[in-house]
Design a protein around this motif. Structure first.
Motif, PDB file in Angstrom:
ATOM      1  N   GLY A 172       3.539  13.388 -13.067  1.00 31.45           N
ATOM      2  CA  GLY A 172       4.451  13.530 -11.938  1.00 31.45           C
ATOM      3  C   GLY A 172       5.926  13.498 -12.323  1.00 31.45           C
ATOM      4  N   GLY A 173       6.237  14.001 -13.509  1.00 33.02           N
ATOM      5  CA  GLY A 173       7.622  14.079 -13.927  1.00 33.02           C
ATOM      6  C   GLY A 173       8.192  12.820 -14.542  1.00 33.02           C
ATOM      7  N   THR A 174       7.320  11.883 -14.924  1.00 33.53           N
ATOM      8  CA  THR A 174       7.796  10.660 -15.577  1.00 33.53           C
ATOM      9  C   THR A 174       6.688  10.092 -16.465  1.00 33.53           C
ATOM     10  N   TRP A 175       7.070   9.162 -17.319  1.00 32.95           N
ATOM     11  CA  TRP A 175       6.106   8.458 -18.160  1.00 32.95           C
ATOM     12  C   TRP A 175       5.576   7.243 -17.412  1.00 32.95           C
ATOM     13  N   VAL A 176       4.263   7.006 -17.514  1.00 28.74           N
ATOM     14  CA  VAL A 176       3.630   5.828 -16.939  1.00 28.74           C
ATOM     15  C   VAL A 176       2.684   5.235 -17.960  1.00 28.74           C
ATOM     16  N   ILE A 177       2.410   3.964 -17.795  1.00 29.07           N
ATOM     17  CA  ILE A 177       1.436   3.286 -18.662  1.00 29.07           C
ATOM     18  C   ILE A 177       0.055   3.492 -18.047  1.00 29.07           C
ATOM     19  N   VAL A 178      -0.854   4.029 -18.837  1.00 24.08           N
ATOM     20  CA  VAL A 178      -2.206   4.289 -18.334  1.00 24.08           C
ATOM     21  C   VAL A 178      -3.249   3.374 -18.955  1.00 24.08           C
ATOM     22  N   ASP A 179      -2.866   2.687 -20.042  1.00 23.11           N
ATOM     23  CA  ASP A 179      -3.800   1.754 -20.684  1.00 23.11           C
ATOM     24  C   ASP A 179      -3.014   0.826 -21.580  1.00 23.11           C
ATOM     25  N   ARG A 228       5.488   0.853 -10.410  1.00 21.20           N
ATOM     26  CA  ARG A 228       5.714   2.295 -10.533  1.00 21.20           C
ATOM     27  C   ARG A 228       5.295   2.753 -11.936  1.00 21.20           C
ATOM     28  N   ILE A 229       5.578   1.909 -12.927  1.00 22.34           N
ATOM     29  CA  ILE A 229       5.284   2.274 -14.314  1.00 22.34           C
ATOM     30  C   ILE A 229       3.847   1.947 -14.709  1.00 22.34           C
ATOM     31  N   THR A 230       3.294   0.831 -14.212  1.00 19.94           N
ATOM     32  CA  THR A 230       1.963   0.409 -14.659  1.00 19.94           C
ATOM     33  C   THR A 230       0.850   0.616 -13.639  1.00 19.94           C
ATOM     34  N   GLY A 231       1.173   0.999 -12.414  1.00 16.12           N
ATOM     35  CA  GLY A 231       0.148   1.184 -11.391  1.00 16.12           C
ATOM     36  C   GLY A 231      -1.028   2.038 -11.850  1.00 16.12           C
ATOM     37  N   PRO A 232      -0.779   3.155 -12.581  1.00 16.03           N
ATOM     38  CA  PRO A 232      -1.896   3.990 -13.032  1.00 16.03           C
ATOM     39  C   PRO A 232      -2.868   3.271 -13.979  1.00 16.03           C
ATOM     40  N   ALA A 233      -2.453   2.179 -14.588  1.00 18.02           N
ATOM     41  CA  ALA A 233      -3.335   1.466 -15.518  1.00 18.02           C
ATOM     42  C   ALA A 233      -4.308   0.539 -14.787  1.00 18.02           C
ATOM     43  N   PHE A 234      -4.064   0.282 -13.512  1.00 17.21           N
ATOM     44  CA  PHE A 234      -4.945  -0.593 -12.739  1.00 17.21           C
ATOM     45  C   PHE A 234      -6.052   0.228 -12.094  1.00 17.21           C
ATOM     46  N   ASP A 235      -7.288  -0.286 -12.155  1.00 15.38           N
ATOM     47  CA  ASP A 235      -8.407   0.404 -11.512  1.00 15.38           C
ATOM     48  C   ASP A 235      -8.130   0.583 -10.019  1.00 15.38           C
ATOM     49  N   GLY A 236      -7.502  -0.420  -9.414  1.00 14.07           N
ATOM     50  CA  GLY A 236      -7.197  -0.375  -7.985  1.00 14.07           C
ATOM     51  C   GLY A 236      -5.818   0.191  -7.680  1.00 14.07           C
ATOM     52  N   GLY A 237      -5.188   0.791  -8.694  1.00 14.98           N
ATOM     53  CA  GLY A 237      -3.891   1.452  -8.502  1.00 14.98           C
ATOM     54  C   GLY A 237      -2.780   0.514  -8.067  1.00 14.98           C
ATOM     55  N   MET A 238      -1.872   1.056  -7.246  1.00 14.29           N
ATOM     56  CA  MET A 238      -0.681   0.330  -6.835  1.00 14.29           C
ATOM     57  C   MET A 238      -1.020  -0.952  -6.074  1.00 14.29           C
ATOM     58  N   LYS A 239      -2.024  -0.913  -5.222  1.00 11.29           N
ATOM     59  CA  LYS A 239      -2.392  -2.090  -4.430  1.00 11.29           C
ATOM     60  C   LYS A 239      -2.769  -3.246  -5.355  1.00 11.29           C
ATOM     61  N   GLU A 240      -3.615  -2.970  -6.345  1.00 11.00           N
ATOM     62  CA  GLU A 240      -4.036  -4.011  -7.281  1.00 11.00           C
ATOM     63  C   GLU A 240      -2.847  -4.492  -8.109  1.00 11.00           C
ATOM     64  N   CYS A 241      -1.972  -3.573  -8.516  1.00 12.65           N
ATOM     65  CA  CYS A 241      -0.795  -3.945  -9.282  1.00 12.65           C
ATOM     66  C   CYS A 241       0.071  -4.922  -8.487  1.00 12.65           C
ATOM     67  N   ARG A 242       0.281  -4.603  -7.210  1.00 11.67           N
ATOM     68  CA  ARG A 242       1.127  -5.467  -6.361  1.00 11.67           C
ATOM     69  C   ARG A 242       0.490  -6.831  -6.114  1.00 11.67           C
ATOM     70  N   GLN A 243      -0.836  -6.903  -6.192  1.00 11.45           N
ATOM     71  CA  GLN A 243      -1.521  -8.186  -6.004  1.00 11.45           C
ATOM     72  C   GLN A 243      -1.475  -9.040  -7.271  1.00 11.45           C
ATOM     73  N   LEU A 244      -1.665  -8.414  -8.430  1.00 13.76           N
ATOM     74  CA  LEU A 244      -1.811  -9.168  -9.677  1.00 13.76           C
ATOM     75  C   LEU A 244      -0.504  -9.442 -10.414  1.00 13.76           C
ATOM     76  N   THR A 245       0.462  -8.559 -10.307  1.00 13.97           N
ATOM     77  CA  THR A 245       1.699  -8.706 -11.075  1.00 13.97           C
ATOM     78  C   THR A 245       2.469  -9.980 -10.744  1.00 13.97           C
ATOM     79  N   PRO A 246       2.565 -10.412  -9.462  1.00 14.60           N
ATOM     80  CA  PRO A 246       3.278 -11.669  -9.203  1.00 14.60           C
ATOM     81  C   PRO A 246       2.690 -12.868  -9.958  1.00 14.60           C
ATOM     82  N   MET A 247       1.379 -12.846 -10.209  1.00 14.48           N
ATOM     83  CA  MET A 247       0.769 -13.916 -11.010  1.00 14.48           C
ATOM     84  C   MET A 247       1.297 -13.857 -12.435  1.00 14.48           C
ATOM     85  N   GLN A 248       1.465 -12.647 -12.957  1.00 15.00           N
ATOM     86  CA  GLN A 248       2.019 -12.473 -14.307  1.00 15.00           C
ATOM     87  C   GLN A 248       3.457 -12.999 -14.347  1.00 15.00           C
ATOM     88  N   PHE A 249       4.235 -12.695 -13.310  1.00 10.03           N
ATOM     89  CA  PHE A 249       5.607 -13.204 -13.245  1.00 10.03           C
ATOM     90  C   PHE A 249       5.609 -14.731 -13.345  1.00 10.03           C
TER      91      PHE A 249
END
Length: 113
Positions: free
Chosen positions: A106-113, A29-50
């Motif tokens: 959209g009414g909140t802070w997000v990470i864009v880069d 929710r916070i970092t999705g905008p920073a991914f070129d592929g948006g939320m889908k890419e975030c959900r794919q890559l973040t578990p690897m980071q975990f």
């Protein structure tokens, strides 16, 4: 969330705490905008980071605080968070310091880069 640099700092802390909790929804929710592929890419890559987080990293992430005095406001809708504003830092962040750019969307802070 407040439309202020303090509000951005609170969201940055929430992001780090969510990383420590391995909370995929909050992280994306916070970092999705920073991914070129948006939320889908975030959900794919973040578990690897975990998977790369050590027990010490998790402990530090859950304790993260942002020094509001070190934030750089770039107008009403953008805040820059330099590496030195975030403490404690996990080894991965200390080895590759990253400056985060946050934007008001959209009414909140997000990470864009």
């Amino acid at each position: 969330m407040a439309h202020t640099p303090d509000g951005a700092a609170s969201v940055m802390e929430e992001y780090h705490h969510a990383l420590g909790d391995k909370d995929l929804e909050t992280v994306c929710r916070i970092t999705g905008p920073a991914f070129d592929g948006g939320m889908k890419e975030c959900r794919q890559l973040t578990p690897m980071q975990f998977g790369m987080l050590s027990a010490d990293d998790v402990k530090k992430l859950k304790a993260t605080r942002v020094d509001r005095a070190k934030l750089q406001s770039k107008g009403a809708d953008k805040v820059v968070v330099p590496p030195g504003a975030i403490a404690p830092q996990i080894a991965m962040m200390a080895a590759q310091p990253k400056t985060f750019t946050m934007a008001w969307r959209g009414g909140t802070w997000v990470i864009v880069d």
